[in-house]
Each structure stands twice: as structure tokens, then as C-alpha cells.
Design an enzyme around this catalytic site. Structure first.
Site, mmCIF file in Angstrom:
data_model
loop_
_atom_site.group_PDB
_atom_site.id
_atom_site.type_symbol
_atom_site.label_atom_id
_atom_site.label_comp_id
_atom_site.label_asym_id
_atom_site.label_seq_id
_atom_site.Cartn_x
_atom_site.Cartn_y
_atom_site.Cartn_z
ATOM 1 N N ARG A 124 68.372 -11.311 11.089
ATOM 2 C CA ARG A 124 69.428 -12.937 11.019
ATOM 3 C C ARG A 124 68.837 -14.110 10.078
ATOM 4 N NH1 ARG A 124 64.566 -10.880 14.434
ATOM 5 N NH2 ARG A 124 64.544 -10.874 16.087
ATOM 6 N N LYS A 146 80.877 -22.859 7.578
ATOM 7 C CA LYS A 146 81.282 -22.320 8.837
ATOM 8 C C LYS A 146 82.104 -21.178 7.703
ATOM 9 C CE LYS A 146 84.070 -26.425 10.850
ATOM 10 N NZ LYS A 146 85.177 -27.068 11.105
ATOM 11 N N GLU A 188 95.756 -27.906 1.270
ATOM 12 C CA GLU A 188 94.740 -29.175 1.804
ATOM 13 C C GLU A 188 94.174 -29.819 1.427
ATOM 14 O OE1 GLU A 188 93.056 -28.181 4.811
ATOM 15 O OE2 GLU A 188 93.669 -26.442 5.298
ATOM 16 N N LYS A 230 85.451 -33.888 0.210
ATOM 17 C CA LYS A 230 84.365 -32.718 2.467
ATOM 18 C C LYS A 230 82.853 -32.322 2.126
ATOM 19 C CE LYS A 230 84.197 -28.353 4.387
ATOM 20 N NZ LYS A 230 84.987 -27.324 4.890
ATOM 21 N N GLU A 240 79.773 -30.550 13.205
ATOM 22 C CA GLU A 240 80.845 -31.215 13.681
ATOM 23 C C GLU A 240 80.967 -31.782 15.444
ATOM 24 O OE1 GLU A 240 84.901 -28.605 12.825
ATOM 25 O OE2 GLU A 240 86.059 -29.477 14.634
ATOM 26 N N ARG A 244 83.151 -35.108 10.855
ATOM 27 C CA ARG A 244 83.867 -34.065 10.500
ATOM 28 C C ARG A 244 85.251 -33.651 10.662
ATOM 29 N NH1 ARG A 244 80.807 -27.921 8.258
ATOM 30 N NH2 ARG A 244 82.545 -27.254 7.793
ATOM 31 N N ASN A 248 90.266 -32.049 10.175
ATOM 32 C CA ASN A 248 91.019 -31.487 10.830
ATOM 33 C C ASN A 248 92.450 -31.971 10.941
ATOM 34 O OD1 ASN A 248 89.473 -29.366 11.616
ATOM 35 N ND2 ASN A 248 88.878 -30.944 13.089
ATOM 36 N N HIS A 251 95.675 -30.140 12.212
ATOM 37 C CA HIS A 251 94.930 -28.715 11.764
ATOM 38 C C HIS A 251 95.894 -28.321 13.729
ATOM 39 C CE1 HIS A 251 93.290 -28.655 8.215
ATOM 40 N NE2 HIS A 251 93.052 -27.404 8.681
ATOM 41 N N HIS A 255 97.965 -25.137 13.780
ATOM 42 C CA HIS A 255 97.684 -24.109 14.518
ATOM 43 C C HIS A 255 98.813 -23.462 15.904
ATOM 44 C CE1 HIS A 255 93.371 -25.009 13.559
ATOM 45 N NE2 HIS A 255 93.214 -24.601 12.969
ATOM 46 N N HIS A 269 99.053 -20.625 6.239
ATOM 47 C CA HIS A 269 97.649 -21.787 6.963
ATOM 48 C C HIS A 269 98.002 -23.316 6.216
ATOM 49 C CE1 HIS A 269 94.860 -23.823 9.015
ATOM 50 N NE2 HIS A 269 94.049 -24.067 7.654
#
Ligand code: GLY
Length: 370
Positions: A124, A146, A188, A230, A240, A244, A248, A251, A255, A269
Site C-alpha cells: 500500500r 505521476k 520538454e 514544474k 491536475e 497542472r 500538457n 501534448h 499524443h 515523445h
């Protein structure tokens, strides 16, 4: 050479430091020892990274009296799935990692995301340390918590927010990156200037080429400034709900392009992020949100850096504009069936909107496809 710098991520009980500097792997024992309850760690890495950095890391840990075991996974995006996730969790259990032990993720974004998720669910939740070895991981994926894996249904669809206990961004590790990977990570870095700091973008225009050529002080400054930006965004919006999503920028286009190229070597990417940023600024200009100067500067800088800028820079055929738009619609950032875009009023002035006419995106893509 500049000394090690610290960016603190202030998240109450989940606060941690990102240490940025050259030679941090060699000091890893001293950096990590104060966080350990017993002098044992489990390292998860991949074959490529292990060949370059695992022995120096283990030697540094050993110097501080820390015993380490290592699991070496296959390299590549395919590792970030159920199979290697299960293998990692079971290996960590076999190593008898306990709740107050630390797991070390040594690698790029794939390893960081996978190991972070394994740490999130093991007993956990156990602590983990990120030692990011790619520029992309140092400026983006290792910071902010993330974690997750890909499934047959899509990328990053299973995961958890789980903040690391420490991030060691060793600038020296960037020396071993192939130029293409370095520049993909740079996509980035540029994103941070474009989304919220025009002075940083000015700095990148002036120093980006030296940074790519290996200037250590420039690399350290760029990583530190990116991580600072960041960290401040993650502090405001850890999960997010709002701000946040600014991270993106580029992005939604990226994607769709990654899906259209089957997540293959045709497009990395970070390359997709760079092309996506150029498209987002072009779209902003078409919608009258910013002047023509802004997209022109974005494109000129990416070209100067020798990066992909246009859809034509992606080798092979791409689907048509309608098909690309449909791929954007599958992006997980769709809210109430409407596409959300990060657009900009100028360089450093990004904002989130759900008000983009479909025709404007379609027109942009048709022209971009030529
Ligand atoms: N890579 C985007 C984020 O961490 O939110």
C-alpha cells in the site's frame, strides 16, 4: 562547474527535494542514507542504463554502507506494461522490501513511471527515489509524482499519484545520451519557457545550442529552471484539477501523432511535444490570440536546434486531418466529450481552453499536412 542545487517541492507530508548537479550518482550514498531506516535499497533499472550507471551507483551506495540489490528490465516503452510491472512488484516482495524501505528507480521515463507505480502499490505504498538518466525524465517525468503503466487501451491509463522521497538529477549522466534523445528531452525544456516564462525562452534562444553541444553550466541552469517551474505548478495543483494541465502544452497534438506513428521510432515523445508546441502556437495565432511573431519564434528556435518542427519532418505517411482529429478525441484529457487545448496569448502565456472550434483545428492540420 556549478555546485549542486536544490529545488524543494512543498507538498506538506509528501514534500521532497530535487537535487540537481554533476556527480550526484557518485554521492548517492550520502544523499540517500539520511532517508533510510535500515541500510538496504532495491534498485530497478533497464539493460541500457545498467550498463552505464548501475555499477557506479552501487559503489556509491556501498561506500555509505548501503547494501543494494538490482533488477534489470528490458529497455523500451514495451517494458511499461503489466508484465514487467508484475515482475517488478514480485521481485520487490522477494527482496522483502518493507513499508519504510526505499526503492530506487534508475532510468528514463519508462523506468521512473513503472517503478514509481510499483512503489505506490507495494504494501500500500513504499517510498522511492528517482535517479532520472534522460533529459526528459530530469525535467519532467521524475518530478510531480505521476506514475503508471500502459495497457492495451492506451498509454498511462493505469497509475497513481505517488511522490518520490528524493530526486537526484545528475547532469553528468546527460553526457552519455544520444543526440536525438537529448533533443527530444529538450522539447520538454522549451515547453516550460513557452508555457510560463518568456525570459527563459529568451535564454534558451541564446544558450540552447551551447547546451545541446554539452555546456554543463547551461544544462544545469536549464534543468533547474524547468524543475522549478514544474515544482511550482505541482504545488498548486498536485492531481491536475486545473493548472497542472498547462504542462500538457503541445501534448494533445503529440499524443495523436504518437498514435498515428504507432509509438514507434518514427517519433519520440519529446519530438512530438516540440511539433505539438509549434502547432499550438500556430493555432493560437489563427484564433487571433497571439501575434504571428510568437509561432515564428517557436519554429525558428526549434529549427536552429535541429529539431523536428513540421509534420513533414516525421518519416513515413501520416493519416489525414480528420483521422488525426479523431485520434485527438481519444486523448484522456477530453472532458465532457470536448477537446481541451492549451493555447497561448504569447510566449510564456499559456492557458487552458475548451472553446476551440473543430474547424480551426481541422484547417490547421490540413495545411500542416500540406
Ligand atoms: N508530464 C505532465 C505532468 O507531470 O503533469
Amino acid at each position: 562547474m556549478s555546485g549542486t542545487e536544490t529545488v524543494h517541492v512543498a507538498l506538506d507530508a509528501r514534500a521532497y527535494d530535487v537535487r540537481i548537479g554533476r556527480g550526484l550518482v557518485a554521492q548517492a550514498g550520502a544523499e540517500i542514507a539520511p532517508l533510510l531506516r535500515r541500510k538496504r535499497v532495491a534498485i530497478v533499472t533497464d539493460v541500457h542504463v545498467a550498463g552505464l550507471h548501475l555499477a557506479p551507483l552501487r559503489a556509491a551506495l556501498s561506500e555509505a554502507g548501503i547494501v543494494s540489490e538490482a533488477l534489470i528490465l528490458p529497455p523500451g516503452e514495451a517494458t511499461k506494461g503489466w508484465e514487467q510491472f508484475t515482475r517488478s512488484v514480485e521481485w520487490l516482495l522477494e527482496q522483502k522490501v518493507e513499508r519504510r524501505d526505499l526503492v530506487i528507480a534508475l532510468g528514463g521515463g519508462v523506468i521512473g513511471d513503472l517503478v514509481g507505480f510499483a512503489a505506490a502499490v507495494l504494501r500500500r505504498g513504499v517510498g522511492f527515489v528517482q535517479i532520472p538518466t534522460s533529459l526528459l525524465a530530469q525535467v519532467d517525468s521524475s518530478v510531480g509524482g505521476k506514475t503508471g503503466i500502459n495497457t492495451a487501451q492506451g498509454k498511462n491509463l493505469v497509475g497513481a499519484f505517488h511522490q518520490p522521497a528524493l530526486v537526484l538529477a545528475d547532469i553528468g549522466l546527460l553526457d552519455s545520451l544520444p543526440r536525438r534523445d537529448f533533443l527530444a528531452g529538450y522539447g520538454e525544456v522549451v515547453k516550460y519557457g513557452l508555457l510560463g516564462d518568456s525570459a527563459f525562452f529568451d535564454w534558451l534562444e541564446a544558450h540552447g545550442p551551447a547546451m545541446a553541444a554539452g555546456d554543463g553550466a547551461a544544462r544545469q541552469y536549464a534543468v533547474r529552471r524547468s524543475v522549478e517551474m514544474k515544482a511550482r505548478i505541482v504545488e498548486r495543483d498536485e492531481t491536475e484539477e486545473g493548472d497542472r494541465a498547462l504542462l500538457n502544452l503541445g501534448h494533445t497534438f503529440c499524443h495523436a501523432l504518437e498514435k498515428a506513428t504507432d509509438y514507434s521510432d518514427r517519433l519520440l515523445h519529446g519530438e512530438g511535444v516540440a511539433i505539438g508546441c509549434a502547432l499550438a502556437f500556430e493555432l493560437s495565432q489563427r484564433l487571433g490570440l497571439c501575434s504571428q511573431e510568437a509561432p515564428s519564434r517557436v519554429r525558428a528556435h526549434l529549427r536552429t536546434m535541429g529539431m523536428k518542427v513540421d509534420l513533414a519532418d516525421i518519416p513515413g505517411d501520416l493519416p489525414g486531418a480528420e483521422a488525426l482529429l479523431a485520434l485527438m478525441g481519444q486523448d484522456k484529457k477530453v472532458l465532457d466529450g470536448r477537446l481541451r487545448f492549451v493555447l497561448a496569448r504569447g510566449i510564456g502565456e499559456a492557458f487552458l481552453t475548451a472553446d476551440v472550434p473543430r474547424e480551426a483545428v481541422l484547417g490547421l492540420l490540413s495545411n500542416a499536412l500540406g
